[in-house]
Write an enzyme that holds these catalytic residues in place. Structure first.
Site, mmCIF file in Angstrom:
data_model
loop_
_atom_site.group_PDB
_atom_site.id
_atom_site.type_symbol
_atom_site.label_atom_id
_atom_site.label_comp_id
_atom_site.label_asym_id
_atom_site.label_seq_id
_atom_site.Cartn_x
_atom_site.Cartn_y
_atom_site.Cartn_z
ATOM 1 N N ASP A 95 -0.773 -7.563 0.562
ATOM 2 C CA ASP A 95 -0.155 -6.201 0.936
ATOM 3 C C ASP A 95 1.311 -6.110 1.187
ATOM 4 O OD1 ASP A 95 0.020 -3.417 1.468
ATOM 5 O OD2 ASP A 95 -0.919 -3.424 3.583
ATOM 6 N N HIS B 181 0.836 -1.228 -0.086
ATOM 7 C CA HIS B 181 0.037 0.030 -0.126
ATOM 8 C C HIS B 181 0.916 1.182 -0.201
ATOM 9 C CE1 HIS B 181 0.120 -0.475 4.477
ATOM 10 N NE2 HIS B 181 0.277 0.942 4.153
ATOM 11 N N SER C 232 4.516 1.173 8.783
ATOM 12 C CA SER C 232 4.019 0.321 7.904
ATOM 13 C C SER C 232 5.010 -0.337 7.095
ATOM 14 C CB SER C 232 2.870 1.130 7.118
ATOM 15 O OG SER C 232 2.212 0.127 6.203
#
Length: 284
Positions: A159, A127, A234
């Protein structure tokens, strides 16, 4: 002394938590009903899972500890850190990078990543690249050097994405935990670049395994942790006390979008390894 603000600007798509009940209630809904049979309202607002894809810029109201060890009363009264976690952090930080995808023309996003082999392949979240609009990808090493990264391959459904930097980067690959070895209650560290602060380490435990969450249109079985995870983490590793990666930090639960509330999610290492091996096998 100025605070290192890292790469990029505030970014990050929202992901809604899964509807687990047949009547459509999400897990943010309390099951109790009032005497009139009505269901209570949702807590403040819908509890959502937000991808921690990245934030940089000024840190309003933040407190930054000085590197000379000088601390206030809070620092003096802090509980001692287990020696094994200190060792795990020392082993992990040299293999973790900041990731910048895109630019002014295509949009940008920042996050984290880590080396998985001596060929300088890096794992990160897909992402981050998606939010970067397919633009160029740059990684910043712990020593401040920057390299243009090749996108070896992407797997949006899981992802995950694999990057590659030149051999001259010399990143230390992180060992991966054995699939199925992670246990609820064991201590873990989240390492990455929250709010652009590269090399940040936060500690917690594994709160749950096989936690079902929905990211975009896909459902994932995730490792849940209470280690502090924020925008910019992330794609970074969640490691155990032996310094082995047990998952890739991917999302957090928030109320009203107000940041970490101690509920974070990581893609389990068995899925990470399988996906990375497939991507590297195809793209080199």
């Amino acid at each position: 002394m100025a605070v290192q603000t890292g790469l990029g600007e505030p970014r990050g798509p929202w992901f809604i938590s899964p509807e687990l009940d047949p009547d459509g209630r999400g897990w943010w809904d309390a099951p109790e009903r009032d005497p009139g049979g009505r269901r209570p309202g949702r807590l403040l607002a819908v509890l959502a899972v937000v991808a921690v894809s990245a934030v940089s810029g000024a840190l309003a109201g933040g407190v930054v500890a000085s590197r000379d060890g000088a601390g206030g009363p809070a620092a003096a009264s802090a509980a001692p850190v287990p020696a094994e976690l200190v060792t795990a952090a020392e082993r992990t930080v040299p293999g973790v990078v900041s990731v910048l995808a895109g630019g002014a023309s295509s949009g940008s996003a920042t996050g984290s990543g880590f080396a998985v082999d001596d060929q300088q392949h890096l794992i990160t979240n897909d992402h981050i690249l998606a939010k970067g609009g397919g633009g160029p990808v740059t990684v910043e090493l712990p020593d401040g050097r920057r390299f243009a990264a090749e996108v070896v391959g992407r797997e949006p459904r899981s992802d995950l994405a694999v990057l590659k930097v030149p051999a001259s980067a010399g990143l230390t690959p992180l060992p991966l935990a054995k699939p199925g070895a992670t246990r609820v209650g064991e201590p873990v560290l989240a390492v990455g670049s929250p709010l652009g602060l590269a090399g940040t380490v936060t500690a917690g435990i594994v709160s749950a395994l096989d936690r079902e969450v929905r990211l975009g249109n896909n459902r994932h079985s995730a490792v849940q942790t209470d280690a502090s995870i924020n925008p910019g983490n992330s794609g970074g590793p969640l490691v155990n006390a032996r310094g082995e990666v047990v998952g890739v930090n991917t999302a957090i639960a928030t109320i009203d979008g107000n940041g970490s509330i101690g509920i974070g999610f990581a893609i389990p290492i068995d899925q990470v390894q399988q996906t990375a091996d497939t991507i590297i096998g195809k793209g080199g």
